[in-house]
Design a protein around this motif. Structure first.
Motif, mmCIF file in Angstrom:
data_model
loop_
_atom_site.group_PDB
_atom_site.id
_atom_site.type_symbol
_atom_site.label_atom_id
_atom_site.label_comp_id
_atom_site.label_asym_id
_atom_site.label_seq_id
_atom_site.Cartn_x
_atom_site.Cartn_y
_atom_site.Cartn_z
ATOM 1 N N PHE A 125 2.356 -5.657 6.709
ATOM 2 C CA PHE A 125 3.381 -5.396 5.693
ATOM 3 C C PHE A 125 4.044 -6.710 5.291
ATOM 4 O O PHE A 125 4.239 -6.972 4.105
ATOM 5 C CB PHE A 125 4.424 -4.416 6.242
ATOM 6 C CG PHE A 125 5.607 -4.212 5.335
ATOM 7 C CD1 PHE A 125 5.488 -3.484 4.169
ATOM 8 C CD2 PHE A 125 6.838 -4.750 5.655
ATOM 9 C CE1 PHE A 125 6.589 -3.287 3.322
ATOM 10 C CE2 PHE A 125 7.933 -4.563 4.830
ATOM 11 C CZ PHE A 125 7.810 -3.829 3.655
ATOM 12 N N ALA A 126 4.371 -7.546 6.284
ATOM 13 C CA ALA A 126 5.021 -8.832 6.002
ATOM 14 C C ALA A 126 4.146 -9.693 5.095
ATOM 15 O O ALA A 126 4.646 -10.295 4.134
ATOM 16 C CB ALA A 126 5.332 -9.560 7.303
ATOM 17 N N SER A 127 2.863 -9.726 5.382
ATOM 18 C CA SER A 127 1.950 -10.519 4.569
ATOM 19 C C SER A 127 1.940 -10.032 3.127
ATOM 20 O O SER A 127 2.034 -10.831 2.181
ATOM 21 C CB SER A 127 0.542 -10.432 5.163
ATOM 22 O OG SER A 127 -0.392 -11.060 4.333
ATOM 23 N N ARG A 128 1.845 -8.736 2.939
ATOM 24 C CA ARG A 128 1.827 -8.172 1.581
ATOM 25 C C ARG A 128 3.162 -8.412 0.869
ATOM 26 O O ARG A 128 3.196 -8.784 -0.308
ATOM 27 C CB ARG A 128 1.497 -6.682 1.633
ATOM 28 C CG ARG A 128 0.060 -6.389 2.058
ATOM 29 C CD ARG A 128 -0.278 -4.912 1.968
ATOM 30 N NE ARG A 128 0.482 -4.064 2.880
ATOM 31 C CZ ARG A 128 0.151 -3.818 4.142
ATOM 32 N NH1 ARG A 128 -0.927 -4.375 4.675
ATOM 33 N NH2 ARG A 128 0.884 -3.011 4.890
ATOM 34 N N PHE A 129 4.266 -8.178 1.572
ATOM 35 C CA PHE A 129 5.591 -8.327 0.983
ATOM 36 C C PHE A 129 5.840 -9.778 0.560
ATOM 37 O O PHE A 129 6.223 -10.047 -0.587
ATOM 38 C CB PHE A 129 6.660 -7.876 1.985
ATOM 39 C CG PHE A 129 8.063 -8.030 1.483
ATOM 40 C CD1 PHE A 129 8.646 -7.055 0.688
ATOM 41 C CD2 PHE A 129 8.817 -9.156 1.798
ATOM 42 C CE1 PHE A 129 9.941 -7.190 0.218
ATOM 43 C CE2 PHE A 129 10.110 -9.308 1.335
ATOM 44 C CZ PHE A 129 10.679 -8.318 0.547
ATOM 45 N N TYR A 130 5.611 -10.716 1.473
ATOM 46 C CA TYR A 130 5.888 -12.118 1.160
ATOM 47 C C TYR A 130 4.925 -12.667 0.112
ATOM 48 O O TYR A 130 5.306 -13.516 -0.699
ATOM 49 C CB TYR A 130 5.889 -12.970 2.422
ATOM 50 C CG TYR A 130 7.136 -12.772 3.253
ATOM 51 C CD1 TYR A 130 8.402 -12.942 2.701
ATOM 52 C CD2 TYR A 130 7.050 -12.415 4.589
ATOM 53 C CE1 TYR A 130 9.550 -12.752 3.451
ATOM 54 C CE2 TYR A 130 8.197 -12.226 5.353
ATOM 55 C CZ TYR A 130 9.442 -12.395 4.777
ATOM 56 O OH TYR A 130 10.571 -12.217 5.520
ATOM 57 N N ARG A 131 3.699 -12.189 0.085
ATOM 58 C CA ARG A 131 2.770 -12.620 -0.959
ATOM 59 C C ARG A 131 3.280 -12.169 -2.321
ATOM 60 O O ARG A 131 3.288 -12.941 -3.280
ATOM 61 C CB ARG A 131 1.375 -12.065 -0.716
ATOM 62 C CG ARG A 131 0.418 -12.412 -1.863
ATOM 63 C CD ARG A 131 -1.018 -12.192 -1.554
ATOM 64 N NE ARG A 131 -1.926 -12.202 -2.669
ATOM 65 C CZ ARG A 131 -1.978 -13.056 -3.689
ATOM 66 N NH1 ARG A 131 -1.131 -14.034 -3.763
ATOM 67 N NH2 ARG A 131 -2.875 -12.959 -4.642
ATOM 68 N N ASN B 141 0.841 -1.192 0.000
ATOM 69 C CA ASN B 141 0.000 0.000 0.000
ATOM 70 C C ASN B 141 0.880 1.249 0.000
ATOM 71 O O ASN B 141 2.114 1.160 0.036
ATOM 72 C CB ASN B 141 -1.004 -0.018 1.168
ATOM 73 C CG ASN B 141 -0.329 -0.003 2.519
ATOM 74 O OD1 ASN B 141 0.703 0.634 2.727
ATOM 75 N ND2 ASN B 141 -0.926 -0.693 3.475
ATOM 76 N N ASP B 142 0.265 2.418 -0.039
ATOM 77 C CA ASP B 142 1.022 3.670 -0.138
ATOM 78 C C ASP B 142 1.926 3.898 1.070
ATOM 79 O O ASP B 142 3.041 4.400 0.924
ATOM 80 C CB ASP B 142 0.075 4.851 -0.326
ATOM 81 C CG ASP B 142 -0.634 4.812 -1.683
ATOM 82 O OD1 ASP B 142 -0.161 4.100 -2.590
ATOM 83 O OD2 ASP B 142 -1.656 5.503 -1.827
ATOM 84 N N ASP B 143 1.471 3.531 2.271
ATOM 85 C CA ASP B 143 2.311 3.671 3.463
ATOM 86 C C ASP B 143 3.551 2.787 3.368
ATOM 87 O O ASP B 143 4.634 3.170 3.804
ATOM 88 C CB ASP B 143 1.532 3.332 4.739
ATOM 89 C CG ASP B 143 0.469 4.376 5.063
ATOM 90 O OD1 ASP B 143 0.595 5.528 4.593
ATOM 91 O OD2 ASP B 143 -0.480 4.031 5.787
ATOM 92 N N ASP B 144 3.382 1.596 2.805
ATOM 93 C CA ASP B 144 4.521 0.692 2.619
ATOM 94 C C ASP B 144 5.550 1.322 1.686
ATOM 95 O O ASP B 144 6.763 1.247 1.932
ATOM 96 C CB ASP B 144 4.068 -0.643 2.022
ATOM 97 C CG ASP B 144 3.101 -1.415 2.903
ATOM 98 O OD1 ASP B 144 3.115 -1.221 4.136
ATOM 99 O OD2 ASP B 144 2.331 -2.214 2.337
ATOM 100 N N LEU B 145 5.074 1.951 0.619
ATOM 101 C CA LEU B 145 5.995 2.589 -0.332
ATOM 102 C C LEU B 145 6.716 3.766 0.313
ATOM 103 O O LEU B 145 7.917 3.954 0.102
ATOM 104 C CB LEU B 145 5.251 3.044 -1.583
ATOM 105 C CG LEU B 145 4.614 1.934 -2.411
ATOM 106 C CD1 LEU B 145 3.938 2.514 -3.638
ATOM 107 C CD2 LEU B 145 5.611 0.890 -2.800
#
Length: 184
Positions: free
Chosen positions: A115-121, A12-16
């Motif tokens: 964040f970990a879930s999104r990144f690893y997916r 998501n935008d916060d992750d970026l």
């Protein structure tokens, strides 16, 4: 397809924003080695502009196995499996990279499970697609005749957003490097 689109389609935008804040933007001259085969790498790289060449040592010489351009990620395999890199990555042209230190990325993944879930997916989807393509190239996966067929419908739906996020990141980085330049 650019690897970054897999990642940016999930994050998501916060992750970026976090990636930009945690990472360093670097202009790298041609022929610089970013990752050396067999030597632990301390970062994951996003190639914003430029070209890098990926090579492996074969019988005492170097064999080029890939050329990567804007939007590619490298260093992710060693980050995920904690093994030394299986290839060397060198700049072919002057390149602009976002390097995210592995230690900071590991800490963020440990403390932010979303964040970990999104990144690893994103990494799993990318690596799965790469395996399907490799099987096709070896004639083991005749059902997957093109890279596009290896993409899930959900990923295809997220591609326009992912491309917009990458373009936004690139504009933001360029503006931070050259805030008074009318080109950006």
């Amino acid at each position: 397809m650019q690897k970054v689109l897999y990642l940016f389609g999930e994050l998501n935008d916060d992750d970026l924003d976090w990636l930009i804040a945690a990472g360093s933007i670097e202009k790298i001259p041609p022929t610089a080695t970013l990752i050396k085969e067999g030597e632990i790498s301390d970062a994951v790289y996003i190639l914003l502009e430029g070209t890098v060449v990926v090579s492996v040592a074969v019988l005492g010489s170097s064999k080029e196995i890939a050329t990567l351009s804007s939007g590619e990620i490298f260093g992710e395999m060693s980050f995920i499996d904690q093994q030394p890199p299986s290839a060397t990555v060198e700049t072919l042209t002057e390149s602009l990279v976002l390097s995210v230190p592995s230690a900071q990325l590991k800490a963020r993944l440990a403390q932010d499970l979303s964040f970990a879930s999104r990144f690893y997916r994103a990494m799993a989807v990318f690596l799965s697609g790469r395996l399907r393509i490799a099987l096709t190239e070896l004639d083991f996966g005749k059902d997957f005749l093109s890279p596009e067929l290896a993409l899930s419908p959900a990923l295809l739906e997220s591609l326009p957003l992912a491309q917009a996020r990458f373009d936004w990141l690139l504009r933001r980085v360029k503006n931070s490097l050259m805030p008074n330049s009318p080109e950006y």
